[in-house]
Structures are given as structure tokens and as C-alpha cells.
Design a protein around this motif. Sequence first.
Motif, short mmCIF file in Angstrom:
data_model
loop_
_atom_site.label_atom_id
_atom_site.label_comp_id
_atom_site.label_asym_id
_atom_site.label_seq_id
_atom_site.Cartn_x
_atom_site.Cartn_y
_atom_site.Cartn_z
N GLN A 131 -5.00 -0.49 -1.09
CA GLN A 131 -4.28 0.58 -1.77
C GLN A 131 -5.11 1.85 -1.86
N ARG A 143 -1.71 -5.95 4.91
CA ARG A 143 -2.80 -5.23 4.25
C ARG A 143 -4.16 -5.87 4.47
N PRO A 150 1.53 6.82 -2.18
CA PRO A 150 1.51 5.75 -3.18
C PRO A 150 1.66 4.39 -2.50
N HIS A 151 0.72 3.49 -2.72
CA HIS A 151 0.78 2.18 -2.04
C HIS A 151 2.04 1.41 -2.39
N SER A 152 2.62 1.70 -3.54
CA SER A 152 3.84 1.00 -3.94
C SER A 152 5.05 1.41 -3.10
N GLU A 153 4.94 2.53 -2.37
CA GLU A 153 6.03 3.02 -1.53
C GLU A 153 5.96 2.52 -0.09
N GLU A 188 -3.83 5.36 -0.59
CA GLU A 188 -3.71 6.41 -1.61
C GLU A 188 -4.62 7.59 -1.33
#
Length: 52
Positions: free
Chosen positions: A4, A29, A13-16, A8
Motif C-alpha cells: 500500500q 500485491r 489510494p490502495h483501497s481503490e 500510495e
Amino acid sequence: MINQYLIESLDVPHSEVALIVAYGVTVDRHYLVDPGDRIVVLLGGGCCAVDL
């Protein structure tokens, strides 16, 4: 490893993240990144802008 913090650091954003591609192959990952690797990070839930 793609983590992440690496993602980032590019203001993504890693969540996206929907998909990570290295040299045309989908990777997770845990892919070990080497200097000069070509990595594409695709985001989910939206359209992509392309400069022509």
C-alpha cells in the motif's frame, strides 16, 4: 513487493485498486518489484482518462 505504501506514494489510494498488471500479466500485491519494472495499477469503479 507491491504494498500500500508504494501505491500510495503515487497518490493512489490502495483501497481503490482493482487490478495490478506487470508486463501484461495480472499480479497480486505479493509481486516483487525490481527497478525498471513496468507496473500498471487499475482503479475500480470509474472510467479512465486517456491522453491521445
